[in-house]
Design a protein around this motif. Structure first.
Motif, PDB file in Angstrom:
ATOM      1  N   VAL A   1       0.866  -1.178   0.000  1.00 16.32           N
ATOM      2  CA  VAL A   1       0.000   0.000   0.000  1.00 16.32           C
ATOM      3  C   VAL A   1       0.900   1.224   0.000  1.00 16.32           C
ATOM      4  O   VAL A   1       1.801   1.343   0.830  1.00 16.32           O
ATOM      5  N   LYS A   2       0.647   2.141  -0.923  1.00 19.83           N
ATOM      6  CA  LYS A   2       1.430   3.365  -1.002  1.00 19.83           C
ATOM      7  C   LYS A   2       1.052   4.294   0.142  1.00 19.83           C
ATOM      8  O   LYS A   2      -0.103   4.352   0.566  1.00 19.83           O
ATOM      9  N   THR A   3       2.037   5.011   0.638  1.00 16.86           N
ATOM     10  CA  THR A   3       1.787   5.951   1.727  1.00 16.86           C
ATOM     11  C   THR A   3       1.268   7.263   1.164  1.00 16.86           C
ATOM     12  O   THR A   3       1.269   7.494  -0.043  1.00 16.86           O
ATOM     13  N   GLY A   4       0.804   8.123   2.065  1.00 18.11           N
ATOM     14  CA  GLY A   4       0.315   9.421   1.638  1.00 18.11           C
ATOM     15  C   GLY A   4      -1.139   9.393   1.195  1.00 18.11           C
ATOM     16  O   GLY A   4      -1.865   8.419   1.401  1.00 18.11           O
ATOM     17  N   PHE A   5      -1.544  10.482   0.551  1.00 17.11           N
ATOM     18  CA  PHE A   5      -2.943  10.659   0.161  1.00 17.11           C
ATOM     19  C   PHE A   5      -3.426   9.565  -0.780  1.00 17.11           C
ATOM     20  O   PHE A   5      -4.615   9.219  -0.790  1.00 17.11           O
TER      21      PHE A   5
ATOM     22  N   HIS B   1      -6.253   9.341   6.746  1.00 19.26           N
ATOM     23  CA  HIS B   1      -5.239  10.125   6.031  1.00 19.26           C
ATOM     24  C   HIS B   1      -4.028  10.387   6.917  1.00 19.26           C
ATOM     25  O   HIS B   1      -2.874  10.316   6.455  1.00 19.26           O
ATOM     26  N   LEU B   2      -4.257  10.683   8.197  1.00 23.23           N
ATOM     27  CA  LEU B   2      -3.148  10.909   9.125  1.00 23.23           C
ATOM     28  C   LEU B   2      -2.289   9.651   9.259  1.00 23.23           C
ATOM     29  O   LEU B   2      -1.058   9.744   9.366  1.00 23.23           O
ATOM     30  N   VAL B   3      -2.926   8.486   9.247  1.00 16.96           N
ATOM     31  CA  VAL B   3      -2.180   7.223   9.296  1.00 16.96           C
ATOM     32  C   VAL B   3      -1.268   7.101   8.077  1.00 16.96           C
ATOM     33  O   VAL B   3      -0.082   6.771   8.189  1.00 16.96           O
ATOM     34  N   ALA B   4      -1.823   7.378   6.897  1.00 13.75           N
ATOM     35  CA  ALA B   4      -1.046   7.274   5.662  1.00 13.75           C
ATOM     36  C   ALA B   4       0.104   8.282   5.647  1.00 13.75           C
ATOM     37  O   ALA B   4       1.207   7.970   5.183  1.00 13.75           O
TER      38      ALA B   4
END
Length: 242
Positions: free
Chosen positions: A155-159, A230-233
């Motif tokens: 899974v890509k991080t960020g938005f 979103h904060l998690v990512a």
């Protein structure tokens, strides 16, 4: 056992075991293969199903009267029940948009649901030892699987992660709302705790939004979980750079 409470000995024991499992995962994980990924997803899903079936049986049986009556309050379609359905699907699906969306949901929204209960388990602890073990394994497994997905870069991080997961979250909420409208009473049957006129006992959400009108509460509920996801990512994006 006496019903445990937040920040009691059982909670701290659970936190210690979870921290140890998290440390081992972060410290010793290796780049996994597709085979390992699918097996891990399948077996975690199987474990969750087996423990939840046990919980259903316990809550549906009254030992004092020797009677069976299904406990609709434990019907397995709460927010934190979603991994039971998505993990087996992830294990059997080929790599594609649907699997990536499910994984993104489990890594972001799944992390939020599991971590919230880890921090404040007051609403899930009962006086039955086995059920308390079930909930610790279930919610701890949700967070560990989310970390695993980010560490292995599935899974890509960020938005991008939340953008991919959002349709799964939306469909899940719509399904829960339809179940509430068709069968819910707002108390015993209140899936995702978004039934009109229901009792909203989600930690943090209840404290902040429970006194608002229903429509406002529902919108705040959806926005709150999405922002938290979103904060998690974003956190894992920072962690990845470090």
């Amino acid at each position: 056992m006496p019903e445990p409470h937040s920040f009691g000995w059982f909670h701290f024991l659970w936190l210690g075991l979870f921290a140890l499992a998290l440390f081992l995962l972060v410290r010793f994980y290796k780049k996994d293969s597709e085979r390992v990924f699918k097996r891990f997803s399948l077996w975690l899903g199987v474990i969750m199903w087996e423990l939840d079936i046990y919980k259903q049986l316990v809550f549906s049986y009254d030992a004092a009267t020797d009677e069976w009556a299904y406990a609709w309050s434990s019907f397995p379609f709460q927010f934190c029940s979603m991994p039971m359905y998505f993990l087996p699907a992830v294990a059997f699906l080929k790599n594609g948009k649907l699997r990536r969306a499910l994984c993104a949901f489990l890594a972001t929204y799944g992390f939020v649901g599991g971590f919230a209960v880890i921090l404040y388990p007051e609403t899930v602890f009962v006086s039955t030892i086995g059920v308390n073990i079930q909930t610790t394994v279930h919610h701890g497994g949700m967070v560990l699987y989310a970390v695993y997905l980010f560490l292995t870069k599935r899974v890509k991080t960020g938005f991008c992660a939340v953008k991919t997961a959002l349709p799964v979250f939306a469909v899940s909420c719509v399904a829960a709302l339809l179940l509430n409208l068709l069968y819910g009473d707002g108390k015993a049957f209140n899936m995702f705790f978004i039934a009109p006129g229901g009792e909203y006992i989600v930690p943090i959400v209840h404290f902040i939004f429970s006194r608002l009108p229903y429509i406002v509460y529902l919108v705040c509920y959806l926005v709150f979980f999405t922002l938290a996801a979103h904060l998690v990512a974003v956190f894992f994006k920072i962690f990845e750079k470090k």
